[in-house]
Scaffold this active site. Structure first.
Site, PDB file in Angstrom:
ATOM      1  N   SER A 124       1.041   4.859   0.445  1.00 10.57           N
ATOM      2  CA  SER A 124       1.915   4.134   1.015  1.00 10.57           C
ATOM      3  C   SER A 124       2.685   4.502   2.039  1.00 10.57           C
ATOM      4  CB  SER A 124       2.495   2.974   0.459  1.00 10.57           C
ATOM      5  OG  SER A 124       3.326   2.087   1.306  1.00 10.57           O
ATOM      6  N   TYR A 148       8.568   0.456  -6.488  1.00 12.21           N
ATOM      7  CA  TYR A 148       7.271   0.632  -6.241  1.00 12.21           C
ATOM      8  C   TYR A 148       6.895   1.758  -5.480  1.00 12.21           C
ATOM      9  CZ  TYR A 148       3.265  -0.019  -3.051  1.00 12.21           C
ATOM     10  OH  TYR A 148       2.082  -0.041  -2.269  1.00 12.21           O
ATOM     11  N   LYS A 152       4.162   5.295  -6.164  1.00 13.84           N
ATOM     12  CA  LYS A 152       3.197   5.788  -5.463  1.00 13.84           C
ATOM     13  C   LYS A 152       3.617   7.432  -5.317  1.00 13.84           C
ATOM     14  CE  LYS A 152       0.801   2.372  -4.552  1.00 13.84           C
ATOM     15  NZ  LYS A 152      -0.549   2.175  -5.119  1.00 13.84           N
TER      16      LYS A 152
HETATM   17  P1  NAD Z   1      -4.251  -6.271  -4.248  1.00 16.38           P
HETATM   18  O1  NAD Z   1      -3.363  -6.944  -5.246  1.00 16.38           O
HETATM   19  O2  NAD Z   1      -4.972  -7.449  -3.369  1.00 16.38           O
HETATM   20  O3  NAD Z   1      -5.417  -5.773  -5.033  1.00 16.38           O
HETATM   21  C1  NAD Z   1      -4.921  -4.787  -6.078  1.00 16.38           C
HETATM   22  C2  NAD Z   1      -6.146  -5.082  -7.012  1.00 16.38           C
HETATM   23  O4  NAD Z   1      -5.836  -4.273  -8.251  1.00 16.38           O
HETATM   24  C3  NAD Z   1      -6.451  -6.674  -7.651  1.00 16.38           C
HETATM   25  O5  NAD Z   1      -7.578  -7.132  -7.196  1.00 16.38           O
HETATM   26  C4  NAD Z   1      -5.742  -6.580  -8.798  1.00 16.38           C
HETATM   27  O6  NAD Z   1      -6.361  -7.636  -9.668  1.00 16.38           O
HETATM   28  C5  NAD Z   1      -6.200  -5.184  -9.411  1.00 16.38           C
HETATM   29  N1  NAD Z   1      -5.309  -4.674 -10.477  1.00 16.38           N
HETATM   30  C6  NAD Z   1      -3.986  -4.494 -10.584  1.00 16.38           C
HETATM   31  N2  NAD Z   1      -3.639  -3.936 -11.661  1.00 16.38           N
HETATM   32  C7  NAD Z   1      -4.654  -3.699 -12.414  1.00 16.38           C
HETATM   33  C8  NAD Z   1      -5.018  -2.995 -13.581  1.00 16.38           C
HETATM   34  N3  NAD Z   1      -3.934  -2.464 -14.337  1.00 16.38           N
HETATM   35  N4  NAD Z   1      -6.254  -2.833 -14.022  1.00 16.38           N
HETATM   36  C9  NAD Z   1      -7.199  -3.052 -13.183  1.00 16.38           C
HETATM   37  N5  NAD Z   1      -7.179  -3.771 -11.999  1.00 16.38           N
HETATM   38  C10 NAD Z   1      -5.798  -3.934 -11.728  1.00 16.38           C
HETATM   39  O7  NAD Z   1      -3.566  -5.168  -3.388  1.00 16.38           O
HETATM   40  P2  NAD Z   1      -3.960  -4.562  -1.768  1.00 16.38           P
HETATM   41  O8  NAD Z   1      -3.066  -5.001  -0.879  1.00 16.38           O
HETATM   42  O9  NAD Z   1      -5.335  -4.592  -1.813  1.00 16.38           O
HETATM   43  O10 NAD Z   1      -3.485  -3.226  -2.440  1.00 16.38           O
HETATM   44  C11 NAD Z   1      -4.535  -2.203  -2.888  1.00 16.38           C
HETATM   45  C12 NAD Z   1      -3.760  -1.005  -2.969  1.00 16.38           C
HETATM   46  O11 NAD Z   1      -3.111  -0.569  -1.871  1.00 16.38           O
HETATM   47  C13 NAD Z   1      -2.536  -1.036  -3.938  1.00 16.38           C
HETATM   48  O12 NAD Z   1      -2.578   0.131  -4.918  1.00 16.38           O
HETATM   49  C14 NAD Z   1      -1.371  -1.030  -2.974  1.00 16.38           C
HETATM   50  O13 NAD Z   1      -0.175  -0.652  -3.792  1.00 16.38           O
HETATM   51  C15 NAD Z   1      -1.785  -0.093  -2.133  1.00 16.38           C
HETATM   52  N6  NAD Z   1      -1.092  -0.576  -0.725  1.00 16.38           N
HETATM   53  C16 NAD Z   1      -1.276  -1.808  -0.255  1.00 16.38           C
HETATM   54  C17 NAD Z   1      -0.350  -1.933   0.972  1.00 16.38           C
HETATM   55  C18 NAD Z   1      -0.402  -3.584   1.522  1.00 16.38           C
HETATM   56  O14 NAD Z   1       0.499  -3.642   2.218  1.00 16.38           O
HETATM   57  N7  NAD Z   1      -1.285  -4.175   1.143  1.00 16.38           N
HETATM   58  C19 NAD Z   1       0.101  -1.018   1.756  1.00 16.38           C
HETATM   59  C20 NAD Z   1       0.181   0.239   1.122  1.00 16.38           C
HETATM   60  C21 NAD Z   1      -0.621   0.534  -0.078  1.00 16.38           C
END
Ligand code: NAD
Ligand code: UDP
Length: 336
Positions: A124, A148, A152
């Site tokens: 991120s 958070y 990362k």
């Molecule tokens: P999201 O919550 O929609 O997707 C994350 C998925 O991981 C979910 O389906 C959840 O059920 C699963 N999950 C969480 N913990 C788990 C575990 N211990 N075991 C198995 N499954 C697990 O989030 P997203 O927005 O799709 O983000 C995906 C990734 O991208 C994350 O790592 C997040 O930190 C990163 N990210 C997101 C953003 C944003 O703004 N959406 C920005 C930068 C980075």
């Protein structure tokens, strides 16, 4: 290629599954559904005509990850699974370190044991912290400001060290800016539980009449209209960036760390206006205090992504708002 997609039932993961399947790859979704709905797999199948294999499991269970990798003979991992709410990470830091750092360690252990040598990680822009200069290049010093962001950064460091120790392993650290939008079909999109923390889902819920108004967190920043400026990137462009990262690692045999953003910043009020245009609805706003920990403005330097991956975001703000609204209006209660 056969790819294990941890967190593949989530927002960015599901869009990436669509791009992988459309690109001829095989996909195994590994997710514990703590922030997702299994129904997303039907939607992915509807869009692509192919159903991803689904394994319900937790990333912290290294044996189960290893079993999934072996059983399905995966040769690459895209690791999305993790927790992402900044405020919650302040209240429950250990839960965040456990999921995001220990979880990543377990997935790496499983990769090591099974000989998987390609690993893509969801990082991120929050790892950069306060801007020393803008736009953020990948060389900008890292200094995450909340638990958070620190998870990362810790995960990035662990993955890099792993790639040094196992030189045949190639890793891609992808630093996302602000993902918004949805697949143009309106079948998959962001489905936040409860009150959305993020701007775009909140704004589209106001447009849909689910919430009365948007609270604008501060209008006294040193930005053109005083509200916070971010680099919003369409989730389909972001998903395509993952496919490019995998292809690039395979073609060039190199590890990489790149920003995935558009290089353009938009303010909160510009987003509100653009969603008003896309939806034809009026979006009432109330100016509130600054949100604790928010930065005034940042956006990505996109030159490295273009040079290394041949990737450039193609969808503009109007497309982001059109697709966010299309998803919101077709699925007023998300995946039900
Ligand atoms: P999201 O919550 O929609 O997707 C994350 C998925 O991981 C979910 O389906 C959840 O059920 C699963 N999950 C969480 N913990 C788990 C575990 N211990 N075991 C198995 N499954 C697990 O989030 P997203 O927005 O799709 O983000 C995906 C990734 O991208 C994350 O790592 C997040 O930190 C990163 N990210 C997101 C953003 C944003 O703004 N959406 C920005 C930068 C980075
Ligand atoms: N924001 C806002 N009201 C909201 C949610 C967000 O004014 O209800 C602002 C926030 O202060 C920031 C921008 O919108 O300037 C993007 O916030 P978001 O939480 O979507 O992403 P962040 O960049 O904080 O990860």
């Amino acid at each position: 290629m056969k790819i294990l997609v941890t967190g593949g039932a989530g927002y960015i993961g599901s869009h990436t599954c669509v791009e992988l399947l459309d690109g001829g790859h095989d996909v195994v979704v590994y997710d514990n559904l703590c922030n997702a709905n299994e129904g997303v797999l039907d939607r992915v199948e509807h869009i692509t005509g192919k159903r991803p294999v689904f394994v319900r499991g937790d990333i912290r269970d290294a044996e189960a990850v290893e079993a999934a990798l072996r059983q399905h003979a995966c040769t690459a991992i895209i690791h999305f699974a993790g927790l992402k709410a900044v405020g919650e990470s302040v209240e429950k830091p250990l839960m965040y370190y456990d999921n995001n750092v220990v979880g990543t360690m377990r997935v790496l252990e499983a990769a090591a044991k099974t000989g998987v040598r390609q690993f893509v990680f969801s990082s991120s822009a929050t790892v950069y912290g306060e801007p020393k200069f803008l736009p953020f290049t990948e060389e900008h010093p890292t200094a995450a400001m909340n638990p958070y962001g620190k998870t990362k950064l810790a995960a990035e460091g662990m993955i890099e060290a792993f790639a040094v120790a196992v030189p045949t392993c190639k890793v891609a650290l992808l630093r996302y800016f602000n993902p918004v939008g949805a697949h143009e079909s309106g079948l998959i999109g962001e489905d936040p539980k409860g009150i959305p923390n993020n701007l775009m889902p909140y704004v589209t819920q106001v447009a849909a009449g689910r919430r009365t108004h948007l609270n604008v967190w501060g209008n006294d920043y040193d930005t053109p209209d005083g509200t916070g400026v971010r680099d919003y990137v369409h989730v389909v462009d972001l998903a395509k960036g993952h496919v490019r990262a995998l292809d690039t690692m395979a073609e060039k045999g190199e590890s990489l760390t790149v920003n995935l953003g558009t290089g353009k910043g938009y303010s909160v009020l510009e987003i509100v206006k653009a969603v008003e245009v896309a939806s034809g609805k009026t979006i009432p706003t109330k100016i509130g205090p600054r949100r604790f920990g928010d930065l005034p403005a940042y956006w990505a330097d996109t030159a490295l992504a273009e040079k290394l991956l041949g990737w450039k975001a193609e969808r503009d703000l109007a497309a982001m708002c059109r697709d966010s609204w299309n998803w919101q209006s077709k699925n007023p209660d998300g995946y039900v």
